[in-house]
Design an enzyme around this catalytic site. Structure first.
Site: not given
Length: 234
Positions: A66-67
């Site tokens: 995830d970012r």
């Protein structure tokens, strides 16, 4: 093995087939509609410069983080390596371990969480739904509470499935949202806090030699990670 002295992204290991790096926080794994910088594009550009390669550089995305999540991540440098590593993922032979700091403390010191998760593609939100819900996928992880301090707990997590936002959603479901998670723990986190989730270990068979490879990455020496000795993460 090649181990360059400098790179825009920390390199944990590199040879002719694989590239293992430490993903910085808040960088996309792969480009999306935001046009923000992403790991795949940055690493391709870096390889092109470091090896003075003409034309396009091949680099295969094997898995995603995830970012807002940092830590160990592996890429394939050839199409053959990409195919074999993707097969490793499908066979659940890519070992992935994470460290997370959560609010509160799970009722059991260690355990296994199994939920059915459903992703809303429009909102990019994932929720726990009843088993058998159309479109849902089973998510499974093991967790072990390393320590608890001032209403926060350090948890080590082993993933058995790789569903979007899996750790964040499953830990929130048992009443322990991740520190800094603005998406699933907005009620207990302040805007601007960095999510405390880190990919601390990757293990997989090398795509050509079949040798068992294992790589570790430690979270940064900052709050809330520094509330526990570094040796407890790895």
């Amino acid at each position: 093995m090649t181990q360059p002295s400098e790179s825009i992204i920390p390199i944990l290991y590199e040879d002719n087939h694989v590239l293992v790096v430490e993903k910085p926080v808040n960088i996309l794994s792969q480009a999306d509609s935001t046009q923000d910088e992403d790991m795949l594009t940055l690493l391709k550009a870096d390889l092109k410069i470091r090896y003075n390669k003409p034309g396009n550089v091949y680099l295969g995305l094997v898995h995603r983080l995830d970012r807002p999540v940092g830590g160990a991540m592996v890429f394939a440098k050839t199409s053959k390596a990409a195919s074999r590593l993707s097969d490793t993922v499908r066979k659940h032979e890519l070992g992935k371990e994470y460290a997370a700091v959560v609010h509160g403390k799970p009722s059991s010191r260690q355990g296994t969480l199994i939920h059915s998760l459903l992703k809303n593609e429009r909102t990019n939100m994932v929720k726990v739904v009843p088993n058998g819900t159309p479109g849902s996928k089973v998510a499974k992880l093991d967790y072990n509470v390393i320590g608890t301090l001032d209403q926060l707990s350090l948890v080590r997590i082993t993933l058995h499935t790789g569903r979007p936002h899996q750790i964040r959603v499953q830990m929130n479901e048992i009443g322990c949202p991740l520190y800094g998670d603005q998406k699933y723990g907005a009620s207990v986190n302040r805007a601007g806090q960095q999510i405390a989730l880190w990919s601390i270990k990757l293990a997989f068979p090398h795509p050509t030699s079949k040798e068992c490879m294992s790589f570790c990455s430690a979270p940064p020496d900052e709050f809330p990670w520094n509330q526990w000795p570094a040796a407890e993460w790895l």
